[in-house]
Every structure is written in structure tokens, then in C-alpha cells.
Design an enzyme around this catalytic site. Structure first.
Site, PDB file in Angstrom:
ATOM      1  CG  ASP A   1       5.477   1.530  -0.856  1.00  0.00           C
ATOM      2  OD1 ASP A   1       6.227   1.652  -1.853  1.00  0.00           O
ATOM      3  OD2 ASP A   1       4.280   1.234  -0.944  1.00  0.00           O
TER       4      ASP A   1
ATOM      5  CG  ASN B   1      -4.964  -4.628   1.344  1.00  0.00           C
ATOM      6  OD1 ASN B   1      -4.660  -3.743   0.537  1.00  0.00           O
ATOM      7  ND2 ASN B   1      -4.155  -5.004   2.316  1.00  0.00           N
TER       8      ASN B   1
ATOM      9  CG  HIS C   1      -2.132  -1.562   0.152  1.00  0.00           C
ATOM     10  ND1 HIS C   1      -1.349  -2.676   0.400  1.00  0.00           N
ATOM     11  CD2 HIS C   1      -1.966  -1.307  -1.179  1.00  0.00           C
ATOM     12  CE1 HIS C   1      -0.743  -3.037  -0.714  1.00  0.00           C
ATOM     13  NE2 HIS C   1      -1.103  -2.233  -1.691  1.00  0.00           N
TER      14      HIS C   1
ATOM     15  CD  GLU D   1      -0.888  -3.854   3.797  1.00  0.00           C
ATOM     16  OE1 GLU D   1      -1.577  -3.302   2.912  1.00  0.00           O
ATOM     17  OE2 GLU D   1      -0.403  -4.982   3.674  1.00  0.00           O
TER      18      GLU D   1
HETATM   19  C1  F6R Z   1       3.826   0.176  -4.442  1.00  0.00           C
HETATM   20  C2  F6R Z   1       2.686   0.468  -3.576  1.00  0.00           C
HETATM   21  C3  F6R Z   1       1.451  -0.359  -3.567  1.00  0.00           C
HETATM   22  C4  F6R Z   1       0.914  -0.633  -4.974  1.00  0.00           C
HETATM   23  C5  F6R Z   1      -0.392  -1.439  -4.906  1.00  0.00           C
HETATM   24  C6  F6R Z   1      -0.884  -1.819  -6.282  1.00  0.00           C
HETATM   25  O1  F6R Z   1       4.864   1.123  -4.213  1.00  0.00           O
HETATM   26  O2  F6R Z   1       2.760   1.389  -2.825  1.00  0.00           O
HETATM   27  O3  F6R Z   1       0.472   0.310  -2.796  1.00  0.00           O
HETATM   28  O4  F6R Z   1       0.684   0.596  -5.619  1.00  0.00           O
HETATM   29  O5  F6R Z   1      -0.185  -2.583  -4.152  1.00  0.00           O
HETATM   30  O6  F6R Z   1       0.072  -2.640  -6.886  1.00  0.00           O
HETATM   31  P1  F6R Z   1      -0.045  -3.074  -8.420  1.00  0.00           P
HETATM   32  O7  F6R Z   1       0.048  -1.825  -9.207  1.00  0.00           O
HETATM   33  O8  F6R Z   1       1.142  -3.969  -8.649  1.00  0.00           O
HETATM   34  O9  F6R Z   1      -1.349  -3.765  -8.562  1.00  0.00           O
END
Ligand code: F6R
Length: 244
Positions: free
Chosen positions: A70, A138, A140, A145
């Protein structure tokens, strides 16, 4: 399709080591390997562990191909918030993987058309060997999302207020978090030969339980891991699994 393999470990350090073992096994397999590496905080320790294994001479990752998971939209070149830069610092440089081995998500011009072309190119390359994913509070995966369905393709998305609030800690404040992004779709991620989901910390307790034990559906995109084609390993630390 099989149930995710759940592994609960003591703490974030154990998570990093156990995750590194899974990733190193995939990298050491015969033949070319394609990996999707999440950015975010959760996998940082695991990437550092892999870098240490490589520094000891026990891992050669230079031939790994990378597909970007992403990226934010609307950033100027060189913006410190680019997720490509995060991946470069935490994955590519420490593992000596050249930029030329990265399939980068499109962020310019007609992004929708470029995302469709990206999915065609990716499909022609064959399946992803390993998708390393983190879990949003959430639900994702990547920036899929809620609501995101299992057939969702690579596309531009608006980030939800939950994600903007959660990502504010990376960049200084909510006003500094870009509001749009591009993400690999769930269709691509769920088609990977293997998936490693890393979950750490009590703030992920409610959502990891919902994703693995609640109804499967687009309100919690990570719940679709239970319908993935390949092997799914969910590595969770005790704080996330037990909520304390
Ligand atoms: C990042 C991504 C997000 C994170 C998720 C958890 O490339 O794709 O889906 O993996 O938001 O983020 P952390 O690990 O910072 O809690």
C-alpha cells in the site's frame, strides 16, 4: 482452504523471532520468491531480526521480488511519509534487496486505470508466495478499509477516520496523515500461497478476536483470512490475544 494456524507467543520480541523464522523459510525455498511486506510498526522487529540473520550470513534475500502492499496518494516525490520509503528503510536496505526488484503501486495519473494494469501484470507473474500483513484496529488488511469485499481489486481508497487516527502516531498528528491511499486488493492477498498476519499489543485485542472468531464479512476485512486459498499463520502476542 483451512483454518488459520494460530500461534500465541509471549511478547513482541518472541513475535519478531517466530515471524522471522516463517519468512526465512519462505526465502530459503528453491526458486524465485515473491513477498508482499506490510509496513507499520508491528513487523519492524521481525524485519530487524531477519536483517540480523542475514548479517550472520544465514540468509540471502537479494533474489526476492517484492510487491508493494500500500501507499499514500497525493504526496510529492521525496515526502518523508511515503510508505515506499518506510519499506526501503525497514525491508529493502536491511535485506539488500534492490529497488529494481520491487513492483511499486501506481500513484500518478489515472490511478484507477494504472491499478487495473497493475493487477493484470501481477496476475501474469503468478501467485505471491508470502503476504506479510498487519492488522488495523478497524480490521483492515493493507488499506482495505471496511467495508471491503473478498473480491476487491487493487484500487485507490479513502482512509477511514479510524485509520487516520491510528496512523497519526507515525507522522506527528492527524492533520499530517494523508487521507487517500492505494492498496492491493483482498482478492490478490487472499490468493497468496501463504499469509503471515502479525498482531501485537492490547489495542488489537478486540479486533483480532472479531477477525478470527466473529462473523466473516466486509465489515471486518481481516475476517476473510478464514477464506484464504493458501496457508494462513496468525502470530499473536499474549497482550493482543488476551487483552492485557
Ligand atoms: C501497512 C499496512 C497496514 C498496517 C496496519 C497495522 O503497510 O498495510 O494495514 O499493517 O495498519 O499497523 P501497525 O503495525 O502500525 O499497528
Amino acid at each position: 482452504m483451512a483454518d488459520p494456524h494460530l500461534v500465541v507467543v509471549d511478547d513482541a520480541a518472541s513475535l519478531a523471532r517466530a515471524g522471522a523464522d516463517v519468512v526465512a523459510d519462505v526465502i530459503r525455498a528453491d526458486g524465485p520468491v515473491t513477498i508482499v511486506p506490510a509496513t507499520g510498526e508491528t513487523p519492524v522487529g521481525m524485519y530487524a531480526e531477519l536483517a540480523a540473520v542475514r548479517a550472520r550470513g544465514d540468509l540471502e534475500a537479494g533474489a526476492v521480488s517484492i510487491v508493494q502492499l500500500d501507499e499514500y496518494l497525493g504526496l510529492e516525490p521525496g515526502d518523508r511519509r511515503a510508505l515506499f520509503g518506510w519499506m526501503d528503510r525497514t525491508v529493502l536496505q536491511p535485506l539488500a534487496i534492490d529497488d529494481s526488484r520491487v513492483m511499486r503501486l501506481p500513484t500518478d495519473g489515472d490511478v484507477d486505470a494504472a491499478c487495473a494494469a497493475f493487477d493484470r501484470d501481477l496476475g501474469a507473474r503468478g501467485a505471491i508466495d508470502l503476504a506479510i500483513l498487519g492488522l488495523g484496529t478497524n480490521g483492515h488488511l493493507g488499506f482495505n478499509e471496511p467495508p471491503s469485499d473478498a473480491a476487491s481489486v487493487t484500487r485507490a481508497v479513502d482512509l477511514t477516520p479510524d485509520t487516520i487516527a491510528a496512523n497519526a502516531r507515525y507522522w506527528g498528528g492527524e492533520d499530517d496523515v494523508p487521507t487517500r491511499a492505494v492498496t492491493l486488493g483482498l482478492h490478490t492477498l487472499l490468493g497468496a500461497r501463504s499469509i503471515l498476519l502479525l498482531v501485537s499489543g492490547a489495542s488489537k485485542h478486540a479486533i483480532v478476536r472479531r477477525a478470527l472468531e466473529g462473523p466473516v464479512g466486509e465489515d471486518v476485512p481481516a475476517s476473510f483470512l478464514r477464506t484464504a486459498q493458501g496457508a494462513v499463520t496468525v502470530l499473536v502476542d499474549r497482550a493482543a490475544w488476551e487483552g492485557a
